[in-house]
Design an enzyme around this catalytic site. Sequence first.
Site, PDB file in Angstrom:
ATOM      1  CB  VAL B  36      -0.997   0.155   1.321  1.00  0.00           C
ATOM      2  CG1 VAL B  36      -1.660   1.246   1.089  1.00  0.00           C
ATOM      3  CG2 VAL B  36      -1.869  -1.208   1.269  1.00  0.00           C
ATOM      4  N   PRO B  56      10.743   0.330   8.703  1.00  0.00           N
ATOM      5  CG  PRO B  56      10.102  -1.206  10.465  1.00  0.00           C
ATOM      6  CD  PRO B  56       9.671  -0.046   9.487  1.00  0.00           C
ATOM      7  CG  ASP B 122      -6.792  -1.545   4.741  1.00  0.00           C
ATOM      8  OD1 ASP B 122      -7.574  -1.563   3.963  1.00  0.00           O
ATOM      9  OD2 ASP B 122      -5.795  -2.293   4.840  1.00  0.00           O
TER      10      ASP B 122
END
Lengths: 292, 292
Positions: B36, B56, B122
Amino acid sequence: MQTVSEIDDLSPGGGSLMIAWQLKGKRVLLVGGGEVGASRIGHLLRADAHITLLSPEKGLVPTTKDYIAKYPQRITYYGRSFTGPAELHKMDLVLTAIDSPAASREIAGLCRQAKIPVNAADIPELCDFYFGAQIRDGPLQIMISSNGNGPRISALIKERVQASLGGYEGLALSKIGMLRAELKKRVPDIGGAVGRKRMKWMSKICNDWPLIDFTLLDDAMIHKLLDEGWEKNRVPTFEEVCEKPKPSVVQATSSSTSGEVSKTSRSNFLIPIANFLAGAVFMAAVMLARRR
Amino acid sequence: MQTVSEIDDLSPGGGSLMIAWQLKGKRVLLVGGGEVGASRIGHLLRADAHITLLSPEKGLVPTTKDYIAKYPQRITYYGRSFTGPAELHKMDLVLTAIDSPAASREIAGLCRQAKIPVNAADIPELCDFYFGAQIRDGPLQIMISSNGNGPRISALIKERVQASLGGYEGLALSKIGMLRAELKKRVPDIGGAVGRKRMKWMSKICNDWPLIDFTLLDDAMIHKLLDEGWEKNRVPTFEEVCEKPKPSVVQATSSSTSGEVSKTSRSNFLIPIANFLAGAVFMAAVMLARRR
């Protein structure tokens, strides 16, 4: 997903971030109630904003007056011009639609200081965001932006886009939204394995079913679809969940658009046959005439 | 312009404000570099934003890595998670694209306090704005939003919309933008009678000329168009400003789409004739076979 080289092909920069701004429960200040102002009110009402409208009464077009009369709970109207920074208090968004570039410039400057997004009609360099030509069909919204290169062309492209739609997409989307909501009631998890499984199942039914078939969903069918589909980890056919036969118009359309989007519609399918038959009849007539 | 009753027919509320956000020179914080996140980077690059990416290294998908390597001036990458409110310093927009709803919730809360618009992938209730399926062709951008009802369907509708376009709209729009810019150099007034006259002339040529003809405009033609058109308050034909003959593909397309947008294209025009001929040949063959 797009690859980097696809993005490169599109020449990365020069565009806008196209977004669907959420204005439910938000306050919008609109300065100006003329033609452009009226069109802004339409957009804002569709997004459930609360509108504060500033405009001397002589500047109101009939559509704006209609809006004010029709939506008193949604529009707070003051029959005067913008007076100063106090007008921006608690505003989430500001739109100017006035003839004076100087006044627009002053308002936009104040908004920038207060970190309130602003659009000044006709003065692109003052705008945090632009509008475009818009299509709305229930929950479906489409915006066409020329990024300031040709508003009239956006409107023409809008007509073309509108013509490519079947007119049932909004209703189908509403029903898909109902199905998704019902499924979320059964499995309310956000993210994680269950979330992914839910997304995958919704995706699969959207791929498998012709879009128009969703327009026929009702509560009973939604429950049957979840019982026979989600619970058993499969996607039932439309016929499995619907006892009634499909109306013929849906049948004709959905049989030619199953699953993947197809460019043919019912009439596109019949026209070549009609043309073939016309050619055949024509030639038969010619040859029969010559034979005599 | 839409009338109030048209708006009513569309059921006013429940939608979004569709806008084209301007991000040139603006700073965007993106938290998360997975699938995404990579798609968000694509959108942000197209809008000329400067991106600060927090993720990360193990969370990066290959597309994100490609972007970081390819656009070092546009993307500042830190190989770590979000650490706190200091990350929001001077940010104009924040996007989260991470798996943890709790972390998204924390970031969105901080953004709200700092009055920075935020999108949390989301988690619709945390979002100030949504994304949708997008089409880009040069300066032309189209967004399709299902308002959260069916992202998969937005993608399918996008395919349908894409198929309704000729593929030359972006180039035509660029040329119209060049024409408008040249006209604004000649008459730089903002608003007022001259501004209205300019807008009207641009509108008229956009209505009169088939869209595809604009793709052939060059500098010489633009000057001739303004000399023979704008200066004489009329709209010249394409043939008046172009000495070279039109390439045949443009000729075929523009003759079937003159002015108003037409749903026929060159191939749509030839197919019925081909079908008619096929029918005629078929019938001739049948009748000749029977005659022997």
